[in-house]
Design an enzyme around this catalytic site. Structure first.
Site, PDB file in Angstrom:
ATOM      1  N   LYS B 228       0.801  -1.218   0.000  1.00 13.96           N
ATOM      2  CA  LYS B 228       0.000   0.000   0.000  1.00 13.96           C
ATOM      3  C   LYS B 228       0.836   1.271   0.000  1.00 13.96           C
ATOM      4  CE  LYS B 228      -4.538  -1.528   1.541  1.00 13.96           C
ATOM      5  NZ  LYS B 228      -5.528  -1.617   2.614  1.00 13.96           N
ATOM      6  N   ARG B 262      -4.003  -9.999   4.698  1.00 14.99           N
ATOM      7  CA  ARG B 262      -4.461  -9.956   3.308  1.00 14.99           C
ATOM      8  C   ARG B 262      -3.273  -9.538   2.446  1.00 14.99           C
ATOM      9  NH1 ARG B 262      -6.689  -6.088  -0.114  1.00 14.99           N
ATOM     10  NH2 ARG B 262      -8.361  -6.844  -1.481  1.00 14.99           N
TER      11      ARG B 262
END
Lengths: 221, 293
Positions: B228, B262
């Site tokens: 991210k 995740r």
């Protein structure tokens, strides 16, 4: 009188949980060891276990101690590795007499203990815990010593032929230099079995982790 | 606040213990997701991805039909077309794997649960309360996420929190309790602080530091960190160079008790959390022989 003897190695790898997950080489070794120990303990009325340790002594009062170990309830001493390994190999419920012999004990001391064990009145199985050289190659724990393989080969030949004289003659100094932790225990066995006629079998002889392991069985003829 | 103990998490046919962290592999059914850029929009490649991530150690696959960032409008019908048939096929192909679907829409959720999905990953923070109702109706799991009240598929712009820690904590507990009150099984609910969702990098770093307190709520904590922007901005790294940073946060939060990770990079994530579990004594080494022969 000794009627049967089993020889097994005693790496920490044989203790429960030490390898983490299952390790195929260890499983194969443990199988050979367990079979030999079961055979010996089933061949006699009593079992005596002998293994190398810091010092020579008996272990009469084994009790569970901290962290899964067993030891001498009176002194708090932990059962040495060699005897602990055999303890994990013995079937539940099999009672045994536990004897350690100093790894550096002179041959005469080993002979004295062997004769004492042989003099017992009952038909006794001897379980002998001892390792060969830890100096068998560049990746071995003690690095390579060219004398290691001939030494181990001589021990293997003596166990395969029930040759008590060759075991009795093993050189304690050389054995120390080669990081052999079985010499004194094998000499106890040689003295305990001297004078008998034996059928001998070597079930396992290998060095999967750089230390020489032997599993052998002697049966009185 | 006193800590509530973590309990077993029941997702699909699996039960994951409090000290048994798991990998949720990202499987995109999108032509435009940020990291893989549509690499598995082709169904054959998506199936291959599922096979690969399971082989690499993922317990859960998280299937998404709409990328998180703004972009071409995806209608509910289009999302259903992308996801539902695929879920059914994965269910048939891998009966044991936990199938999660990343959606905020109850109408999509209903279809995927009917097709065999086990978990609804509500990554946009409960914008559609009907999603939890679907989870309740189908006995499915639910991930409750803090997304800062943002509308789906928007980027945070000058987001401000009076107290970001308090906002995340209160929102997640409220969403989880609302789900349970609505009939979702308590053992099937997890919470996710929602890195980068309604958050700038400072907020995401605060959300990371908040993990021990999230763990103390008793709800299983899901970490959605993979590659991210907060990792990229923290290290000054582009999209292709964020794995090390991702794994560092993975290790840290795994040690703090987060339980579901995740991830795009499944094998690396698996190894990271397995190593942490092994150090913590929750998992045995695969093969410990060194110095023990």
């Amino acid at each position: 009188m000794i009627v049967a003897a089993a020889v097994v190695p005693h790496p920490p790898l044989l203790l429960p949980g030490v390898t983490g997950g299952p390790v195929p080489e260890v499983d194969r070794l443990r199988l050979a060891c367990s079979a030999a120990v079961a055979w010996a303990s089933g061949s006699a009325d009593s079992v005596v276990v002998v293994g190398g340790a810091d010092r020579t002594r008996t272990w009469p009062n084994l009790e569970p101690m901290r962290a899964g170990f067993v030891g001498d309830a009176e002194t708090g001493d932990r059962l040495p590795l060699s005897l602990s390994a055999v303890r994990t190999l013995l079937a539940d419920g099999v009672r045994a007499e536990w004897r350690s012999i100093a790894v550096s004990a002179p041959a005469a001391e080993a002979v004295a203990l062997g004769r004492q064990l042989a003099a017992g009145p009952r038909a006794t199985a001897l379980v002998v815990a001892g390792d060969g050289s830890a100096r068998r190659g560049p990746k071995a724990p003690g690095y390579e010593d060219e004398r290691a393989r001939p030494f181990d080969a001589a021990v293997t030949a003596a166990l395969a032929a029930a040759d008590v004289a060759s075991l009795a003659d093993l050189d304690p100094v050389l054995a120390d230099e080669l990081l052999v932790h079985g010499r004194a225990a094998w000499q106890v066995m040689a003295a305990a079995c001297a004078g008998g006629a034996w059928t001998a079998e070597v079930d396992y002889a290998d060095d999967p982790f750089g230390v020489y392991y032997l599993v052998a069985r002697w049966s009185r003829r | 606040m006193t800590a509530t103990a973590q309990c077993d998490l029941h997702w699909g046919s699996r039960i994951f213990g409090p000290r048994q962290p798991v990998v949720m592999a990202i499987v995109n059914r999108t032509p435009d997701s940020f990291y893989d850029r549509g690499a598995t929009f082709d169904p054959a490649l998506a199936f291959q991805r599922v096979d690969d991530v399971i082989a690499a150690g993922a317990e859960i696959v998280d299937i998404g039909g709409v990328k998180a960032a703004p972009g071409v409008e995806v209608t509910p019908g289009e999302e259903i077309d992308r996801v539902v048939g695929f879920v059914a096929a994965v269910r048939a192909r891998h009966p044991e794997v936990v199938i999660s679907v990343d959606t905020w829409r109850a109408e999509v959720a209903r279809e995927v649960c009917a097709a065999g999905a086990d978990v609804l990953n509500d990554a946009w923070g409960g914008v559609d309360p009907g999603l939890a109702d679907v989870a309740a109706q189908f006995g499915a799991g639910l991930v409750c996420t803090h997304a800062g009240g943002q509308r789906p598929r928007t980027r945070p712009h000058r987001v401000h929190y009076a107290d970001v820690d308090a906002d995340i904590l209160a929102t997640l507990v409220r969403l989880a309790e609302r789900a349970v009150a609505g009939g979702v099984e308590p053992t099937r609910v997890a919470i996710d602080p929602g890195h980068d969702f309604g958050k700038n990098t400072w907020h995401s770093l605060a959300a990371t530091r908040l993990v021990p307190r999230l763990v103390d709520t008793g709800w299983p904590v899901l970490m959605s960190l993979s590659n991210k922007d907060f990792v990229g901005e923290s290290l000054g790294r582009g999209l292709e160079q964020r794995l090390t940073g991702t794994l560092a946060v993975t290790a840290l939060t795994a040690a703090w008790g987060a339980r579901i990770f995740r991830a795009h990079n499944v094998r690396e994530t698996r190894d990271t959390i397995d190593m942490v579990s092994t150090v913590l004594g929750d998992r045995a080494p695969v093969r410990a022989v060194r110095g023990l022969g």
